[in-house]
Design a protein around this motif. Structure first.
Motif, PDB file in Angstrom:
ATOM      1  N   ALA A 262       0.864  -1.269   0.185  1.00  0.00           N
ATOM      2  CA  ALA A 262       0.153  -0.141   0.168  1.00  0.00           C
ATOM      3  C   ALA A 262       0.847   1.264  -0.165  1.00  0.00           C
ATOM      4  O   ALA A 262       0.498   2.333  -0.753  1.00  0.00           O
ATOM      5  N   MET A 263       1.973   1.176   0.604  1.00  0.00           N
ATOM      6  CA  MET A 263       3.031   2.147   0.939  1.00  0.00           C
ATOM      7  C   MET A 263       3.665   2.543  -0.635  1.00  0.00           C
ATOM      8  O   MET A 263       3.697   3.743  -0.772  1.00  0.00           O
ATOM      9  N   LEU A 264       3.761   1.277  -1.166  1.00  0.00           N
ATOM     10  CA  LEU A 264       4.523   1.462  -2.311  1.00  0.00           C
ATOM     11  C   LEU A 264       3.612   2.172  -3.641  1.00  0.00           C
ATOM     12  O   LEU A 264       4.027   2.918  -4.338  1.00  0.00           O
ATOM     13  N   LYS A 265       2.367   2.174  -3.670  1.00  0.00           N
ATOM     14  CA  LYS A 265       1.486   3.029  -4.133  1.00  0.00           C
ATOM     15  C   LYS A 265       1.635   4.498  -4.063  1.00  0.00           C
ATOM     16  O   LYS A 265       1.807   5.217  -5.135  1.00  0.00           O
ATOM     17  N   ILE A 266       1.674   4.993  -2.892  1.00  0.00           N
ATOM     18  CA  ILE A 266       2.032   6.359  -2.636  1.00  0.00           C
ATOM     19  C   ILE A 266       3.443   6.709  -3.109  1.00  0.00           C
ATOM     20  O   ILE A 266       3.392   7.828  -3.970  1.00  0.00           O
ATOM     21  N   HIS A 267       4.280   5.923  -2.811  1.00  0.00           N
ATOM     22  CA  HIS A 267       5.665   6.115  -3.493  1.00  0.00           C
ATOM     23  C   HIS A 267       5.675   6.410  -5.024  1.00  0.00           C
ATOM     24  O   HIS A 267       6.417   7.156  -5.533  1.00  0.00           O
ATOM     25  N   GLN A 268       4.879   5.183  -5.505  1.00  0.00           N
ATOM     26  CA  GLN A 268       4.878   5.620  -7.063  1.00  0.00           C
ATOM     27  C   GLN A 268       4.301   6.691  -7.707  1.00  0.00           C
ATOM     28  O   GLN A 268       5.164   7.275  -8.586  1.00  0.00           O
ATOM     29  N   TYR A 269       3.456   6.931  -6.944  1.00  0.00           N
ATOM     30  CA  TYR A 269       2.939   8.380  -7.484  1.00  0.00           C
ATOM     31  C   TYR A 269       3.481   9.662  -7.227  1.00  0.00           C
ATOM     32  O   TYR A 269       3.603  10.508  -7.848  1.00  0.00           O
ATOM     33  N   ALA A 270       4.147   9.757  -5.761  1.00  0.00           N
ATOM     34  CA  ALA A 270       4.621  10.880  -5.203  1.00  0.00           C
ATOM     35  C   ALA A 270       6.113  11.085  -5.747  1.00  0.00           C
ATOM     36  O   ALA A 270       6.716  12.185  -5.860  1.00  0.00           O
ATOM     37  N   ILE A 271       6.712  10.003  -5.719  1.00  0.00           N
ATOM     38  CA  ILE A 271       8.249   9.844  -5.822  1.00  0.00           C
ATOM     39  C   ILE A 271       9.109   9.050  -7.108  1.00  0.00           C
ATOM     40  O   ILE A 271       9.874   9.617  -7.635  1.00  0.00           O
ATOM     41  N   MET A 272       8.205   8.067  -7.544  1.00  0.00           N
ATOM     42  CA  MET A 272       8.725   7.463  -8.621  1.00  0.00           C
ATOM     43  C   MET A 272       9.797   6.241  -8.050  1.00  0.00           C
ATOM     44  O   MET A 272       9.382   4.920  -7.940  1.00  0.00           O
ATOM     45  N   CYS A 273      10.893   6.787  -7.827  1.00  0.00           N
ATOM     46  CA  CYS A 273      12.153   6.222  -7.201  1.00  0.00           C
ATOM     47  C   CYS A 273      12.881   7.007  -6.692  1.00  0.00           C
ATOM     48  O   CYS A 273      13.034   8.136  -6.760  1.00  0.00           O
ATOM     49  N   ALA A 274      13.810   6.288  -5.742  1.00  0.00           N
ATOM     50  CA  ALA A 274      14.720   7.078  -5.124  1.00  0.00           C
ATOM     51  C   ALA A 274      16.149   7.191  -6.097  1.00  0.00           C
ATOM     52  O   ALA A 274      15.982   6.460  -7.155  1.00  0.00           O
ATOM     53  N   PRO A 275      16.942   8.148  -6.044  1.00  0.00           N
ATOM     54  CA  PRO A 275      17.997   8.326  -6.802  1.00  0.00           C
ATOM     55  C   PRO A 275      18.924   7.250  -7.202  1.00  0.00           C
ATOM     56  O   PRO A 275      19.495   6.606  -6.433  1.00  0.00           O
ATOM     57  N   THR A 276      18.973   6.724  -8.425  1.00  0.00           N
ATOM     58  CA  THR A 276      19.711   5.366  -8.822  1.00  0.00           C
ATOM     59  C   THR A 276      21.041   5.602  -8.410  1.00  0.00           C
ATOM     60  O   THR A 276      21.603   4.513  -7.788  1.00  0.00           O
ATOM     61  N   MET A 277      21.835   6.656  -8.575  1.00  0.00           N
ATOM     62  CA  MET A 277      23.188   6.903  -8.245  1.00  0.00           C
ATOM     63  C   MET A 277      23.411   6.766  -6.836  1.00  0.00           C
ATOM     64  O   MET A 277      24.386   6.062  -6.460  1.00  0.00           O
ATOM     65  N   SER A 278      22.580   7.381  -5.939  1.00  0.00           N
ATOM     66  CA  SER A 278      22.615   6.990  -4.714  1.00  0.00           C
ATOM     67  C   SER A 278      22.438   5.576  -4.197  1.00  0.00           C
ATOM     68  O   SER A 278      23.206   5.094  -3.283  1.00  0.00           O
ATOM     69  N   GLN A 279      21.420   4.859  -4.792  1.00  0.00           N
ATOM     70  CA  GLN A 279      21.412   3.331  -4.563  1.00  0.00           C
ATOM     71  C   GLN A 279      22.805   2.721  -4.564  1.00  0.00           C
ATOM     72  O   GLN A 279      22.881   1.748  -4.119  1.00  0.00           O
ATOM     73  N   PHE A 280      23.396   3.066  -5.784  1.00  0.00           N
ATOM     74  CA  PHE A 280      24.623   1.952  -5.930  1.00  0.00           C
ATOM     75  C   PHE A 280      25.705   2.474  -4.844  1.00  0.00           C
ATOM     76  O   PHE A 280      26.537   1.711  -4.517  1.00  0.00           O
ATOM     77  N   ALA A 281      25.753   3.771  -4.336  1.00  0.00           N
ATOM     78  CA  ALA A 281      26.669   3.869  -3.149  1.00  0.00           C
ATOM     79  C   ALA A 281      26.119   3.254  -1.997  1.00  0.00           C
ATOM     80  O   ALA A 281      27.091   2.569  -1.299  1.00  0.00           O
ATOM     81  N   ALA A 282      25.174   3.011  -1.602  1.00  0.00           N
ATOM     82  CA  ALA A 282      24.237   2.354  -0.693  1.00  0.00           C
ATOM     83  C   ALA A 282      24.683   0.865  -0.688  1.00  0.00           C
ATOM     84  O   ALA A 282      25.126   0.142   0.337  1.00  0.00           O
ATOM     85  N   ILE A 283      24.635   0.249  -1.942  1.00  0.00           N
ATOM     86  CA  ILE A 283      24.877  -1.060  -1.935  1.00  0.00           C
ATOM     87  C   ILE A 283      26.359  -1.294  -1.555  1.00  0.00           C
ATOM     88  O   ILE A 283      26.581  -2.222  -0.707  1.00  0.00           O
ATOM     89  N   GLU A 284      27.343  -0.372  -2.076  1.00  0.00           N
ATOM     90  CA  GLU A 284      28.730  -0.591  -1.437  1.00  0.00           C
ATOM     91  C   GLU A 284      28.947  -0.241   0.079  1.00  0.00           C
ATOM     92  O   GLU A 284      29.484  -0.921   0.740  1.00  0.00           O
TER      93      GLU A 284
END
Length: 390
Positions: A262-284
């Motif tokens: 249910a939260m994902l639905k709100i996230h999809q419409y309001a944000i789409m996704c978190a910054p991709t380049m930040s996500q690669f940093a977080a994986i590391e």
């Protein structure tokens, strides 16, 4: 045809009109206009994001990973978060449908409240608390019911205090451990008391664990790890504090799939996704960042001990915070209000602190000082505060 000029404020939502601006920002704005200011106000690590995290992000850009990620976040990152939550906090979450990568832990709490609150339902908020909790409950259409964590209990909320506030409209409770602004850590026994009330009254627990790694004196316990609490808890966490990644704006939320989807639905419409380049940093960061994190934690621990000892020595009583990177000294011996103390200290000695009153009425009589700055600056700040008290 318009016959008269309309004031643009006429178009504002009534909900937004009643929301007060952040009290923290007012003091940052004042400090930014002055020279030679030592800031103990910012809740931000003084460490630069470790190089290997930055390098991973740069490499992702060079390799062309500049498109949207999946709405819930890169699968590899969600898998790393799942492993991290199980190994570090003994809670299992599916990377497929029980984890969402968010724009900071703040977005995580916002969409959690919007996904679960019906108009007029009540959320118990433990004060002193982070400045956004009450406003975002109200913006989600709920009613924030505040309860004071008392200094005689080291700012730990007592189960009977929660139970006394429960009504037929109570939906849940927001807790933050380690706490911002007090630094208080709720240990396993403390959390068991809260969990018993939550289970008895079928309350949802919103657990802000952004400072979880910054726990100095005892092992950290997530309330979600307690028996029967996993499916009654939404855990907010992220990379800003312990991983020194504030500007990357990356958090995550974990919880039962029914709520998370249910939260994902709100996230999809309001944000789409978190910054991709930040996500690669977080994986590391999750794969190879724990050595750097431990170095930072050791430094914070040492600074905490210094600040508590010095503040008590100069006449500002201060309990020992178990975590985060804040001290919360009592300034009532000065006879000043929190606002007066913070403003006078800034003007007369160029030291920026945050008045406790911005964290709720129960914070009056205290100030929040962040020790996320180097020891030389902390020593100079203590000298200036001592001069101010004289």
């Amino acid at each position: 045809m318009k016959t008269e000029l309309m004031n643009p404020s006429h178009f504002l939502s009534e909900n937004v009109k009643i929301i007060k601006p952040s009290g923290i920002r007012r003091f940052f704005d004042l400090a930014s206009q002055m020279e030679n200011v030592i800031s103990l106000g910012v809740g931000e690590p003084d460490f630069v994001t470790p190089w290997n995290y930055r390098e991973a992000s740069i490499l992702s850009l060079e390799e062309g990973f500049t498109a949207y990620s999946p709405n819930a976040g890169l699968l590899e990152l969600r898998q790393e978060i799942s492993t991290y939550m199980e190994q570090r906090f003994s809670v299992q979450y599916s990377s497929k449908n029980e984890i969402i990568v968010t724009v900071g832990a703040s977005e995580a709490l916002d969409i959690a409240l919007r996904a679960t609150l019906n108009p007029g339902e009540e959320i118990i908020v433990v004060e002193p608390c982070f400045v956004s909790y009450v406003p975002i409950v109200e913006l989600a259409g709920g009613k924030a019911v505040t309860v004071q964590a008392l200094p005689e209990y080291d700012f730990k909320i007592q189960p009977e205090q929660i139970e006394a506030l429960i009504t037929e409209k109570t939906k849940g409770i927001i807790i933050c451990s380690p706490n911002n602004p007090t630094g208080t850590v709720l240990n396993k026994q403390d959390l068991e008391g809260i969990a018993a009330v939550a289970l008895k009254h079928n309350l949802l627990v919103f657990s802000d664990e952004i400072y979880a790694e910054l726990s100095y004196d005892e092992p950290y316990t997530s309330i979600a790890s307690l028996p029967e609490m996993r499916d009654q808890t939404i855990v907010m966490n992220g990379f800003s504090k312990a991983f020194a990644m504030t500007g990357w704006r990356l958090g995550f939320v974990c919880g039962p799939k029914e709520i998370l989807q249910a939260m994902l639905k709100i996230h999809q419409y309001a944000i789409m996704c978190a910054p991709t380049m930040s996500q690669f940093a977080a994986i590391e960061a999750l794969k190879n960042g724990h050595t750097e994190m431990k170095k930072m934690i050791r430094s914070y621990h040492s600074r905490r001990n210094y600040m508590v000892e010095e503040l008590n020595e100069i006449g500002l009583p201060c309990h020992i915070p178990g975590g985060a990177f804040y001290v919360f000294p009592n300034i009532t011996p000065t006879g000043l209000t929190s606002e007066e103390f913070a403003e006078k200290l800034l003007i007369e000695q160029q030291v920026a602190v945050v008045p406790g009153s911005v964290f709720g009425a129960s914070g009056e009589g205290y100030i929040r000082c962040s020790y996320a700055t180097n020891i030389d600056q902390l020593q100079e700040a203590i000298t200036r505060i001592k001069n101010f008290l004289k």
